[in-house]
Design an enzyme around this catalytic site. Structure first.
Site, short mmCIF file in Angstrom:
data_model
loop_
_atom_site.label_atom_id
_atom_site.label_comp_id
_atom_site.label_asym_id
_atom_site.label_seq_id
_atom_site.Cartn_x
_atom_site.Cartn_y
_atom_site.Cartn_z
N ASP A 51 -35.34 49.66 -51.22
CA ASP A 51 -35.70 50.93 -51.18
C ASP A 51 -37.06 51.01 -50.41
O ASP A 51 -38.12 51.54 -50.63
CB ASP A 51 -35.50 51.63 -52.22
CG ASP A 51 -35.13 53.46 -50.98
OD1 ASP A 51 -35.88 54.07 -50.56
OD2 ASP A 51 -34.52 53.74 -51.89
N THR A 87 -32.54 57.67 -47.45
CA THR A 87 -32.31 56.79 -48.50
C THR A 87 -30.19 57.20 -48.43
O THR A 87 -29.78 56.46 -48.39
CB THR A 87 -32.28 57.43 -50.08
OG1 THR A 87 -33.93 56.67 -50.42
CG2 THR A 87 -32.62 56.62 -50.22
N ASP A 207 -40.14 52.24 -53.07
CA ASP A 207 -40.55 53.59 -52.11
C ASP A 207 -41.25 54.70 -53.53
O ASP A 207 -41.50 55.24 -52.84
CB ASP A 207 -38.88 54.36 -52.10
CG ASP A 207 -38.85 55.53 -51.67
OD1 ASP A 207 -38.78 55.84 -50.24
OD2 ASP A 207 -38.38 56.42 -52.62
N HIS A 211 -44.59 56.43 -52.15
CA HIS A 211 -44.56 57.66 -51.97
C HIS A 211 -45.63 58.39 -52.84
O HIS A 211 -45.96 59.56 -52.24
CB HIS A 211 -42.78 58.67 -52.88
CG HIS A 211 -41.89 58.60 -51.93
ND1 HIS A 211 -41.93 59.39 -50.92
CD2 HIS A 211 -41.06 58.16 -52.23
CE1 HIS A 211 -40.76 59.47 -50.54
NE2 HIS A 211 -40.15 58.65 -51.18
N ASP A 254 -33.70 50.55 -45.87
CA ASP A 254 -32.96 52.47 -45.78
C ASP A 254 -33.96 52.64 -44.40
O ASP A 254 -33.71 53.78 -43.52
CB ASP A 254 -32.48 52.36 -47.00
CG ASP A 254 -33.65 53.25 -47.55
OD1 ASP A 254 -34.57 52.91 -47.59
OD2 ASP A 254 -33.72 54.22 -48.82
N HIS A 255 -35.14 52.23 -44.87
CA HIS A 255 -36.15 52.88 -44.01
C HIS A 255 -37.85 52.53 -43.98
O HIS A 255 -37.77 52.03 -45.61
CB HIS A 255 -36.43 55.02 -43.62
CG HIS A 255 -35.83 54.95 -45.44
ND1 HIS A 255 -37.39 54.70 -46.24
CD2 HIS A 255 -35.43 55.43 -46.14
CE1 HIS A 255 -36.91 55.42 -47.26
NE2 HIS A 255 -35.57 55.62 -47.89
N HIS A 359 -40.63 59.80 -45.75
CA HIS A 359 -39.74 59.27 -44.82
C HIS A 359 -39.60 60.41 -44.68
O HIS A 359 -38.35 61.15 -45.50
CB HIS A 359 -39.31 58.02 -44.69
CG HIS A 359 -37.95 58.05 -46.40
ND1 HIS A 359 -37.28 58.55 -47.02
CD2 HIS A 359 -39.03 57.59 -47.84
CE1 HIS A 359 -36.68 58.52 -47.57
NE2 HIS A 359 -37.97 58.23 -48.45
P1 AMP Z 1 -35.49 59.50 -51.20
O1 AMP Z 1 -36.35 58.59 -51.21
O2 AMP Z 1 -36.03 60.69 -51.57
O3 AMP Z 1 -34.93 59.27 -50.31
O4 AMP Z 1 -34.56 58.79 -51.96
C1 AMP Z 1 -34.84 57.81 -52.87
C2 AMP Z 1 -34.13 57.88 -54.31
O5 AMP Z 1 -32.37 57.73 -54.47
C3 AMP Z 1 -34.22 56.58 -55.47
O6 AMP Z 1 -35.79 57.34 -56.02
C4 AMP Z 1 -33.69 56.44 -56.61
O7 AMP Z 1 -34.21 56.52 -57.29
C5 AMP Z 1 -31.99 57.49 -55.78
N1 AMP Z 1 -31.30 57.10 -56.12
C6 AMP Z 1 -31.34 55.14 -55.14
N2 AMP Z 1 -29.82 54.42 -55.59
C7 AMP Z 1 -29.45 55.93 -55.90
C8 AMP Z 1 -27.56 55.82 -56.19
N3 AMP Z 1 -27.14 54.96 -55.95
N4 AMP Z 1 -27.96 56.68 -57.72
C9 AMP Z 1 -28.88 58.02 -57.89
N5 AMP Z 1 -30.00 57.34 -57.27
C10 AMP Z 1 -30.55 56.40 -56.07
ZN ZN Z 2 -34.71 55.28 -49.32
ZN ZN Z 3 -38.04 57.22 -50.39
#
Ligand code: AMP
Ligand code: ZN
Ligand code: ZN
Length: 420
Positions: A51, A87, A207, A211, A254-255, A359
């Site tokens: 990620d 994500t 990730d 952040h 993913d990004h 992101h």
């Molecule tokens: P974001 O960076 O805010 O777009 O989201 C990233 C977060 O998504 C990560 O910190 C993970 O904790 C959460 N995440 C990733 N995969 C999953 C999943 N399969 N189920 C629940 N949360 C997830």
């Molecule tokens: Zn992500």
């Molecule tokens: Zn993120």
């Protein structure tokens, strides 16, 4: 109706919410296409997601195992993410070949027109099949007689079209990387009819670190090296099992990640009344609904906000392919690369970081570029490929596994050059 601050627009709340979820090995499910016999020969695929791994980390941080994988196989200059560069939308695009508007996961937080809300950190909501449109590759594979396993992947906990991976896990980021890898190795090595031909594996540490501390920070580098050792464990484990001539490893992200700081901050209250909006997300990707239903007036107010581009729901840039799904908010927007926005009240509780990362910016922002590295019997050796969109990965993996793909937005012709 949800007020502007009732939705977690911030991942720190999210992380706290994830703690406490137990990891279960959810057993083999018996939902296989009637009469489909699992082919015994053929290649296998492991798709690994790191990620937030920005494309240039491969050069600037020089992670040894990923570099070795790229040397043994193929690397793209970058993988183009889909909008929004978040994500959940992108992980589900990778496995369906569909743009977010076509697979239903249009944001990390979604207000359905029928009143239901999806929040990616809601461990029960992510298991609800209603959210997941399109056909993820594990459903395609299981239906065509191949076993699949996911050690975490967006969507893998839901029964989509009635099907889950044969093996899957409830999301719990406390599970160490080595344990995730060892479980995937065990799935690939099974001698029985449950041997997995498609495995998915996910890591969040890069990730998180970027952040918190910024994409170029020592913490981000440490996280990259930590996940890189897990990749080394995976590749070494595949070789030790004698499966190197049968298993392909595809590592993607993913990004990417843009650096943010305490100067590039927009306080929304300076331009409008935040309480007039129902909010799915604000920063850097904005999804709003004016509570009074007056979209033109809301757009006019939002257009006064600096460093923000806003669009009514069906007039987003065509290249985003982000139109036509009723879950897309009335007003969609995106901040300039590296800027963050929030309300005064929000920043009072969580002051902007001196050095952080975000992101969700435009898919063409260089900082949003994602990773693609792959090696194995299906891939060319030592090749550097032109950038391509992550919508093509579904067709690519279907071709390697000999699966007939479901209709999707990608094309094998866009990625055939990666293959031997
Ligand atoms: P974001 O960076 O805010 O777009 O989201 C990233 C977060 O998504 C990560 O910190 C993970 O904790 C959460 N995440 C990733 N995969 C999953 C999943 N399969 N189920 C629940 N949360 C997830
Ligand atoms: Zn992500
Ligand atoms: Zn993120």
């Amino acid at each position: 109706m949800l007020g502007i601050m009732s939705i977690p627009v911030n991942r720190f709340a999210v992380r706290a919410a994830v703690i406490g979820v137990t990891t279960l090995t959810v057993g083999a499910c018996a939902r296989h296409a009637a009469g489909a016999a699992a082919p015994s020969g053929g290649q296998s695929v492991v798709i690994v997601s790191i990620d937030g791994f920005r494309a240039d980390y491969l050069d600037t941080m020089d992670p040894p195992h990923l570099r070795a994988l790229a040397a043994a196989g193929v690397r793209a200059r970058w993988l183009q993410p889909a909008m929004p560069t978040l994500t959940f939308p992108n992980h589900y695009t990778i496995v369906t070949g569909l743009y977010p508007a076509h697979h239903g996961i249009v944001n990390n937080h979604i207000a359905d027109p029928d009143g239901a809300w999806f929040h990616y950190n809601d461990s029960l909501e992510v298991r609800e099949s209603r959210w997941w449109e399109g056909e993820p590759i594990w459903v395609t594979a299981e239906r065509q007689g191949l076993r699949t396993g996911a050690f975490f992947w967006v969507g893998s906990e839901a029964a989509i079209e009635g099907v889950r991976p044969t093996f899957y896990k409830h999301y719990d980021e406390r599970v160490p990387g080595a344990a995730r890898v060892d479980t995937v190795l065990a799935w690939l090595a099974r001698a029985d009819t449950l041997r997995v031909r498609l495995a998915l594996l996910y890591f969040s540490a890069v990730d998180h670190a970027a952040h918190d501390s910024g994409p170029g920070s020592p913490d981000a580098r440490g996280a990259v090296m930590g996940v890189d050792s897990a990749i080394g464990r995976l590749v070494g484990g595949i070789a030790a099992l004698g499966l190197a001539d049968r298993v392909n490893v595809i590592v993607v992200s993913d990004h990417g990640m843009a650096p943010t700081n305490a100067q590039r901050v927009v306080v929304l209250d300076d331009y409008l009344d935040p309480s007039a909006f129902e909010v799915a997300s604000i920063s850097p990707f904005l999804a709003l609904r004016p509570k009074n239903g007056n979209v033109p007036a809301a757009l006019a107010a939002l257009r006064r906000v600096p460093h923000l581009a806003v669009f009514p729901r069906d007039s987003t840039p065509e290249r985003w392919h982000y139109r036509g799904n009723p879950r897309i908010a009335d007003i969609v927007g995106v901040l300039d690369e590296g800027w963050v926005a929030g309300t005064r009240e929000y920043f009072a509780r969580r002051p902007p970081r001196a050095h952080g990362g975000e992101h969700g910016y435009d898919e063409n922002a260089p900082s949003m570029r994602a990773l693609f590295v792959a090696a194995g019997p299906a891939f060319r050796r030592g090749a550097l490929a032109a950038p391509f969109g992550n919508v093509h990965l579904y067709d690519l993996v279907c071709a390697i596994l000999g699966l007939t793909p479901a209709p999707n937005d990608g094309s094998l012709d866009s990625v055939r050059t990666l293959l031997r």
